[in-house]
Design a protein around this motif. Structure first.
Motif, PDB file in Angstrom:
ATOM      1  N   LYS A 166      64.401  -5.419  70.251  1.00  0.00           N
ATOM      2  CA  LYS A 166      65.372  -4.835  69.329  1.00  0.00           C
ATOM      3  C   LYS A 166      65.308  -3.312  69.471  1.00  0.00           C
ATOM      4  CE  LYS A 166      66.380  -8.797  67.200  1.00  0.00           C
ATOM      5  NZ  LYS A 166      67.715  -9.392  67.131  1.00  0.00           N
ATOM      6  N   PHE A 167      66.235  -2.642  68.790  1.00  0.00           N
ATOM      7  CA  PHE A 167      66.230  -1.186  68.842  1.00  0.00           C
ATOM      8  C   PHE A 167      64.941  -0.599  68.258  1.00  0.00           C
ATOM      9  CE2 PHE A 167      71.089  -0.778  69.108  1.00  0.00           C
ATOM     10  CZ  PHE A 167      71.010  -0.555  70.478  1.00  0.00           C
ATOM     11  N   ASP A 168      64.326  -1.319  67.322  1.00  0.00           N
ATOM     12  CA  ASP A 168      63.077  -0.834  66.742  1.00  0.00           C
ATOM     13  C   ASP A 168      61.951  -0.802  67.767  1.00  0.00           C
ATOM     14  OD1 ASP A 168      64.312  -0.537  64.323  1.00  0.00           O
ATOM     15  OD2 ASP A 168      63.663  -2.487  63.530  1.00  0.00           O
ATOM     16  N   ASP A 169      62.079  -1.612  68.829  1.00  0.00           N
ATOM     17  CA  ASP A 169      61.057  -1.635  69.873  1.00  0.00           C
ATOM     18  C   ASP A 169      61.242  -0.529  70.896  1.00  0.00           C
ATOM     19  OD1 ASP A 169      59.851  -4.023  68.844  1.00  0.00           O
ATOM     20  OD2 ASP A 169      61.534  -5.150  69.691  1.00  0.00           O
ATOM     21  N   VAL A 170      62.350   0.193  70.802  1.00  0.00           N
ATOM     22  CA  VAL A 170      62.631   1.286  71.739  1.00  0.00           C
ATOM     23  C   VAL A 170      62.483   2.597  70.974  1.00  0.00           C
ATOM     24  CG1 VAL A 170      64.285   2.276  73.364  1.00  0.00           C
ATOM     25  CG2 VAL A 170      64.241  -0.203  72.979  1.00  0.00           C
ATOM     26  N   ALA A 171      61.513   3.366  71.354  1.00  0.00           N
ATOM     27  CA  ALA A 171      61.250   4.635  70.660  1.00  0.00           C
ATOM     28  C   ALA A 171      61.504   5.805  71.608  1.00  0.00           C
ATOM     29  CB  ALA A 171      59.807   4.670  70.158  1.00  0.00           C
ATOM     30  N   GLY A 172      61.781   6.946  71.017  1.00  0.00           N
ATOM     31  CA  GLY A 172      61.927   8.162  71.800  1.00  0.00           C
ATOM     32  C   GLY A 172      63.271   8.365  72.446  1.00  0.00           C
ATOM     33  N   GLU A 173      64.221   7.464  72.204  1.00  0.00           N
ATOM     34  CA  GLU A 173      65.556   7.593  72.815  1.00  0.00           C
ATOM     35  C   GLU A 173      66.621   7.402  71.741  1.00  0.00           C
ATOM     36  OE1 GLU A 173      66.056   8.614  75.728  1.00  0.00           O
ATOM     37  OE2 GLU A 173      64.069   8.418  76.629  1.00  0.00           O
ATOM     38  N   ASP A 174      66.543   8.191  70.700  1.00  0.00           N
ATOM     39  CA  ASP A 174      67.455   8.040  69.565  1.00  0.00           C
ATOM     40  C   ASP A 174      68.907   8.308  69.960  1.00  0.00           C
ATOM     41  OD1 ASP A 174      65.297   7.435  67.986  1.00  0.00           O
ATOM     42  OD2 ASP A 174      65.010   9.512  67.311  1.00  0.00           O
ATOM     43  N   GLU A 175      69.143   9.326  70.811  1.00  0.00           N
ATOM     44  CA  GLU A 175      70.518   9.628  71.205  1.00  0.00           C
ATOM     45  C   GLU A 175      71.125   8.475  72.002  1.00  0.00           C
ATOM     46  OE1 GLU A 175      67.926  11.487  71.748  1.00  0.00           O
ATOM     47  OE2 GLU A 175      68.221  13.366  70.631  1.00  0.00           O
ATOM     48  N   ALA A 176      70.352   7.898  72.911  1.00  0.00           N
ATOM     49  CA  ALA A 176      70.859   6.778  73.700  1.00  0.00           C
ATOM     50  C   ALA A 176      71.130   5.565  72.811  1.00  0.00           C
ATOM     51  CB  ALA A 176      69.863   6.418  74.797  1.00  0.00           C
ATOM     52  N   LYS A 177      70.258   5.320  71.840  1.00  0.00           N
ATOM     53  CA  LYS A 177      70.475   4.187  70.934  1.00  0.00           C
ATOM     54  C   LYS A 177      71.729   4.383  70.099  1.00  0.00           C
ATOM     55  CE  LYS A 177      66.313   4.119  69.095  1.00  0.00           C
ATOM     56  NZ  LYS A 177      65.174   3.660  68.257  1.00  0.00           N
ATOM     57  N   ASP A 178      71.984   5.608  69.654  1.00  0.00           N
ATOM     58  CA  ASP A 178      73.199   5.867  68.881  1.00  0.00           C
ATOM     59  C   ASP A 178      74.455   5.603  69.708  1.00  0.00           C
ATOM     60  OD1 ASP A 178      71.709   6.571  66.701  1.00  0.00           O
ATOM     61  OD2 ASP A 178      71.755   8.729  67.128  1.00  0.00           O
ATOM     62  N   SER A 179      74.405   5.928  70.999  1.00  0.00           N
ATOM     63  CA  SER A 179      75.565   5.677  71.863  1.00  0.00           C
ATOM     64  C   SER A 179      75.787   4.199  72.093  1.00  0.00           C
ATOM     65  CB  SER A 179      75.365   6.390  73.205  1.00  0.00           C
ATOM     66  OG  SER A 179      75.224   7.792  73.032  1.00  0.00           O
ATOM     67  N   LEU A 180      74.722   3.429  72.089  1.00  0.00           N
ATOM     68  CA  LEU A 180      74.833   2.000  72.361  1.00  0.00           C
ATOM     69  C   LEU A 180      75.132   1.179  71.116  1.00  0.00           C
ATOM     70  CD1 LEU A 180      71.839   1.623  74.856  1.00  0.00           C
ATOM     71  CD2 LEU A 180      74.264   1.446  75.420  1.00  0.00           C
ATOM     72  N   ARG A 181      74.929   1.752  69.935  1.00  0.00           N
ATOM     73  CA  ARG A 181      75.195   0.997  68.709  1.00  0.00           C
ATOM     74  C   ARG A 181      76.676   0.627  68.599  1.00  0.00           C
ATOM     75  NH1 ARG A 181      70.574   1.141  65.610  1.00  0.00           N
ATOM     76  NH2 ARG A 181      69.265   2.984  65.932  1.00  0.00           N
ATOM     77  N   GLU A 182      77.557   1.458  69.173  1.00  0.00           N
ATOM     78  CA  GLU A 182      78.985   1.141  69.131  1.00  0.00           C
ATOM     79  C   GLU A 182      79.276  -0.153  69.876  1.00  0.00           C
ATOM     80  OE1 GLU A 182      83.281   3.033  70.523  1.00  0.00           O
ATOM     81  OE2 GLU A 182      81.419   4.146  70.836  1.00  0.00           O
ATOM     82  N   ILE A 183      78.591  -0.363  70.993  1.00  0.00           N
ATOM     83  CA  ILE A 183      78.774  -1.603  71.757  1.00  0.00           C
ATOM     84  C   ILE A 183      78.297  -2.798  70.946  1.00  0.00           C
ATOM     85  CG2 ILE A 183      78.051  -2.839  73.829  1.00  0.00           C
ATOM     86  CD1 ILE A 183      77.906  -0.186  75.269  1.00  0.00           C
ATOM     87  N   VAL A 184      77.162  -2.633  70.282  1.00  0.00           N
ATOM     88  CA  VAL A 184      76.640  -3.721  69.446  1.00  0.00           C
ATOM     89  C   VAL A 184      77.600  -4.028  68.311  1.00  0.00           C
ATOM     90  CG1 VAL A 184      74.742  -4.416  67.932  1.00  0.00           C
ATOM     91  CG2 VAL A 184      74.262  -3.156  70.042  1.00  0.00           C
TER      92      VAL A 184
END
Length: 396
Positions: A166-184
């Motif tokens: 999950k996104f909680d398991d990915v740390a240190g890449e907040d900007e990339a996660k924000d860009s991918l949340r739109e796809i989710v």
């Protein structure tokens, strides 16, 4: 310690077939020679001489030969070619020799058909099946090519919620996660975007140095969206036979369309997505270019409204073909950079969940000493057999 895997046990049918084959060869080649009676060949004149001297005990007359045994030594058998002799029966009767002719019983036509046709076909079919299963388990060739499934994609398929990330398991890449949340969000609520006429991008390219978590981010998107996840490396499309890579691309997108909505992740896409040769000198790789052309065609052809999202990762975006990066294909470029100080602290904490640590750990001190480290480097510091050194350095 490296785990030593035991070789897989062969199925029982394998040993049964092998035993039947050995028995068949023994029955056809060895047993007849061992069990057959030694027969000496003599001339017809010798046969008549022995008959005249009253040395013959029994005679068996066959269509093309005569077999007889010596009266003094019954274990000695002789044979001679048969000649049209009208007086042979009279001579045998005069000497009191027991003679006759064996009656050959004709085999049932059905049984003959089964033995001569059905049984060999069944045995060769079984042998072919065993060879097929054996070769299917081997991954020889370039790019993990399957010897009997050249046109099938080797993508690993994770069904819903089985990526384990999950996104909680990915740390240190907040900007990339924000860009991918739109796809989710689009995969969760596609109707919301359709109402306003918005179309989700067909592809997103994750760009960053090795070890920064590009593959982990792609799995996290599938885990958050709770959709099937197809994962394949770009090198697995490369084959020694021209056209097989393009066939794998077609098969991959066909499977994705059947399981839509889903996510297709192509790691190291620069393997097949390099810039094509435009100087007309014929120095390019025809197989790689055909694979790339097929990928471009498939990305243009599938319906983006069905929820098939193409994610790809590379650490060499400058080598990619411009046609791959145009709008309508990989039109989103998401940087996945090396983590900053706070990102390194967060990554250390995520990986520290899986290990036992002694005392309170000052993650910030460790993160400061690991400036420039990627997420993979930080995971290696925590999870490999350096935990004692990690804890010692953190308490200093």
């Amino acid at each position: 310690m490296k785990e030593v895997k035991k070789p897989p046990k062969k199925p029982l049918i394998y040993y049964a077939f092998l035993s039947a084959l050995v028995l068949l060869l023994l029955n056809a080649l060895v047993f007849p020679r061992l069990l057959s009676v030694q027969v000496n060949e003599v001339g017809y004149s010798d046969f008549l001489t022995m008959l005249a001297d009253d040395k013959i005990d029994t005679v068996e007359i066959e269509d093309d030969q005569i077999i007889f045994c010596d009266k003094s030594e019954p274990t000695n058998y002789y044979k001679t070619g048969r000649i049209d002799d009208a007086n042979l029966v009279d001579r045998l009767q005069e000497k009191g020799v027991h003679f006759g002719k064996s009656i050959v019983e004709s085999m049932s036509p059905l049984l003959l058909f089964l033995i001569t046709w059905i049984l060999p076909i069944a045995m060769f079919s079984l042998l072919g099946r065993l060879l097929y299963n054996g070769m299917s388990k081997m991954g020889g060739g370039v790019g993990g090519m399957n010897a009997l499934q050249l046109g099938k994609s080797n993508a690993k398929i994770y069904i819903e919620s089985q990526t384990g990330v999950k996104f909680d398991d990915v740390a240190g890449e907040d900007e990339a996660k924000d860009s991918l949340r739109e796809i989710v969000d689009f995969l969760h609520n596609p109707d919301k975007y359709k109402e306003v006429g918005a179309v989700m991008p067909k592809g997103a390219l994750l760009v960053g140095p090795p070890g920064t978590g590009k593959t982990l981010l792609a799995k996290a998107v599938a885990g958050e969206a709770n959709v099937p996840f197809f994962s394949i490396s770009g090198s697995e499309f490369v084959e020694m036979f021209v056209g097989m890579g393009a066939a794998k691309v077609r098969d991959l997108f066909k499977q994705a369309q059947e399981k839509a909505p889903c996510i297709v992740f192509i790691d190291e896409i620069d393997t097949i997505g390099k810039k094509r040769d435009t100087n007309g000198m014929g120095g390019g790789n025809d197989e790689r270019e055909q694979t790339l052309n097929q990928l471009l065609t498939e990305m243009d052809g599938f319906d983006g409204t069905k929820g098939v999202v193409i994610l790809a990762a590379t650490n060499r975006p400058e080598t990619l073909d411009p046609a791959l990066l145009r709008p309508g294909r990989f039109d989103r470029r998401i940087p996945v950079e090396l983590p900053d100080l706070q990102g390194r602290v967060a990554i250390l904490k995520v990986h520290a969940r899986k290990v036992k640590l002694d005392g309170d750990i000052n993650y910030e001190k460790v993160a400061r000493t690991a400036a420039g480290a990627s997420g993979a480097d930080l995971a290696n510091i925590v999870t490999k057999p350096r935990c004692a050194r990690f804890a010692w350095a953190a308490r200093r």
